[in-house]
Scaffold this motif. Structure first.
Motif: not given
Length: 551
Positions: A78-80, A82-90
């Motif tokens: 989630h982003d700050r 509360g939205n669902r983002v489903d991201e992976v940070d590399f």
């Protein structure tokens, strides 16, 4: 303590008898690699390969690899707000590695090049650039493998292929057609079935729009979840089918791709492997309904080749490290490289590495010619890729363990990089079908398509009469095929692999290499561990070829 002088303190920490850093070095400085590149029709790529080899062995690229594995991917569901983002940070180092790999044509590029040897050049590039980090080879491999499957649906290929075959790396999630380059992933296995994909329970429901479906279900192992599009298997009304799932839909909205967690893996730490959940996820059918396995079979051939390639790369990379250490480390009054038993170990490893690299490039050549319509090479590729996938990936863990041991305690420390390579090696025998799956696949190919056996023995016949041990092995292999059973599949496939590797070395390697390989792997003059070459083996010649300056 104040009475101790600074020079005396420093003297207790003087560093002696430790090797200098390996980097910078030339990862393409391997006659086996360069000879195979030319032999398999990609001599035009040599200049670029040598340039890539220097970059792969640079201190900068080696640091990227280390940092990408030390700073592992982080999931943000989630982003700050509360939205669902489903991201992976590399880590930035991952992106440096990926940008180079894509720019060098190690993803989908060969499919867009109407040039003999394009697929060989890509494989050779992987053998070189893989000296950095294995994890980022996953998304490039899947992107490469996705193209032939996507071509089963020409309308989708028209939209996506030029972007998947390009040399631009753009990691941000955006509408695919608004990017200059795309990466593809795969979502095949589920927790209840694993390799048995026919037991998949993810469902695909047709929508009012032709070719569009919605998916519902859970995938158990989906690597590189930040790819732009995924090929996914799901149960449609007509049976198990293949679908294209974009992360971002054409209208700019996020497709439902809920990443439940990232896998905590033994190795391959730089690469994120995930469990995505589909719930009303929009997908487009690739190939006919009920033909999912048939649609992805070409993809499997591609990714299996890359498993062989990466195992061969790990062998070469760890052999270079072991040889470097042995040249600069002394024990019991002599350099390790000058001590007979260490020389035997390194020479035995060199034989295994040469056999793996030679087979890898032969498989790449078969793939290149099969794509261009050579039916004989297509049959050879079908059987030999599965054989190579089984055997070379099985040899990888034992090989990297022995190479690590050459460094002693230094090799057991993370800073050496050897533990990372060791943890990586077992993945390649699991990914794209474990040992049993590949061994049984060989049996299935032999039974369903007699042309595969004919192609294999046709290849072996090219070395007929050159070595009596090889001739005897080919005769034994024919006998074994006549009585092949599921319970004995591993034994059969192992023998097929050793015979094939021996035939390639007899034809293409120096006599010292071919003779030692045949004597040990086929003739039985060998122990159960590396470093048991017979006294007759020309260790100096073998080492001189594999590790220049070692003899």
């Amino acid at each position: 303590m104040d009475s101790l002088a600074a020079p005396e303190q420093a003297a207790t920490h003087a560093v002696t008898n430790q090797p200098p850093p390996l980097a910078p070095y030339d990862a393409s400085d391997d006659p086996v690699l360069l000879e195979g590149l030319r032999r398999e029709g990609a001599d035009w790529a040599e200049e670029g390969l040598r340039r890539l080899g220097l970059r792969a062995g640079s201190a900068e690229a080696q640091e990227w690899a280390d940092q990408a594995n030390r700073h592992e991917p982080v999931l943000r569901t989630h982003d700050r707000y509360g939205n669902r983002v489903d991201e992976v940070d590399f880590h930035p180092s991952w992106h440096h590695l990926m940008r180079t790999a894509v720019a060098e044509g190690l993803a989908g590029t060969p499919w867009a090049e109407d040039r003999t040897g394009a697929h060989v050049a890509r494989t050779a590039g992987g053998l070189v650039w893989g000296h950095t980090d294995a994890g980022h080879g996953c998304p490039t491999s899947m992107t490469y493998a996705a193209i032939p499957a996507l071509r089963k649906e020409p309308e989708l290929a028209k939209v996506y292929e030029s972007l998947l075959t390009g040399r631009e790396y753009e990691p941000e999630l955006r509408v695919p057609t608004r990017k200059r380059g795309l990466l593809a992933g795969m979502g095949m296995t589920e927790k209840q079935g694993g390799s048995d994909v026919r037991t998949n329970t993810t469902t695909a429901t047709p929508t009012a729009e032709s070719g569009m479906y919605t998916l519902r279900g859970h995938k158990w192992f989906t690597s590189a979840p930040m790819c732009d599009v995924f090929l996914v298997l799901a149960q449609a009304p007509g049976g198990l089918s293949c679908f294209l799932v974009p992360r971002v839909l054409p209208d700019g909205s996020r497709n439902t791709f809920r990443i439940q967690r990232l896998k905590d893996k033994l190795g391959n730490r730089s690469n994120a492997s995930s469990e995505p959940e589909f719930d009303g996820t929009v997908a487009w059918l690739v190939g006919p309904e009920g033909q999912g396995v048939k649609t992805i079979i070409e993809m499997v051939n591609c990714t299996r080749l890359d498993c062989v390639m990466m195992s061969a790369t790990l062998m070469r990379r760890t052999l270079v490290e072991a040889g470097h250490h042995a040249r600069h480390r002394s024990a019991f009054g002599a350099r390790l490289i000058d001590q007979p038993l260490m020389r035997n170990v390194l020479a035995d490893l060199a034989l295994e590495s040469e056999a793996a690299t030679t087979l890898t490039l032969r498989l790449a050549g078969a793939a290149d010619r099969a794509v261009r319509g050579d039916a004989g090479e297509q049959a050879f590729r079908r059987i030999a890729t599965a054989v190579g996938k089984y055997w070379v990936t099985k040899r990888g863990p034992a090989f990297t363990a022995e190479a690590l041991e050459c460094l002693g305690g230094n090799g057991y420390v993370e800073d050496s990089g050897m533990p990372r390579h060791y943890r990586e090696a077992p993945l390649l025998s699991i990914w794209e079908g474990s040992g049993n799956v590949n061994a049984l696949d060989v049996l299935r190919a032999l039974r369903r398509d007699p042309d595969t056996a004919q192609a294999l023995f046709g290849e072996l016949a090219l070395a007929q009469g050159a070595d009596a041990r090889l001739d005897a092995a080919v005769a034994r292999l024919r006998d074994q095929l006549a009585t092949a059973s599921e319970a004995g599949a591993r034994r059969l496939v192992e023998y097929m692999a050793l015979t094939l590797q021996a035939s390639l070395l007899v034809r293409h390697a120096p006599p010292a290499v071919a003779d030692a390989f045949c004597a040990t792997r086929l003739g039985g003059d060998w122990g159960h561990a590396f470093g048991t070459l017979p006294d007759a083996a020309d260790v100096a010649a073998i080492l001189g070829r594999a590790l220049p300056g070692a003899n």
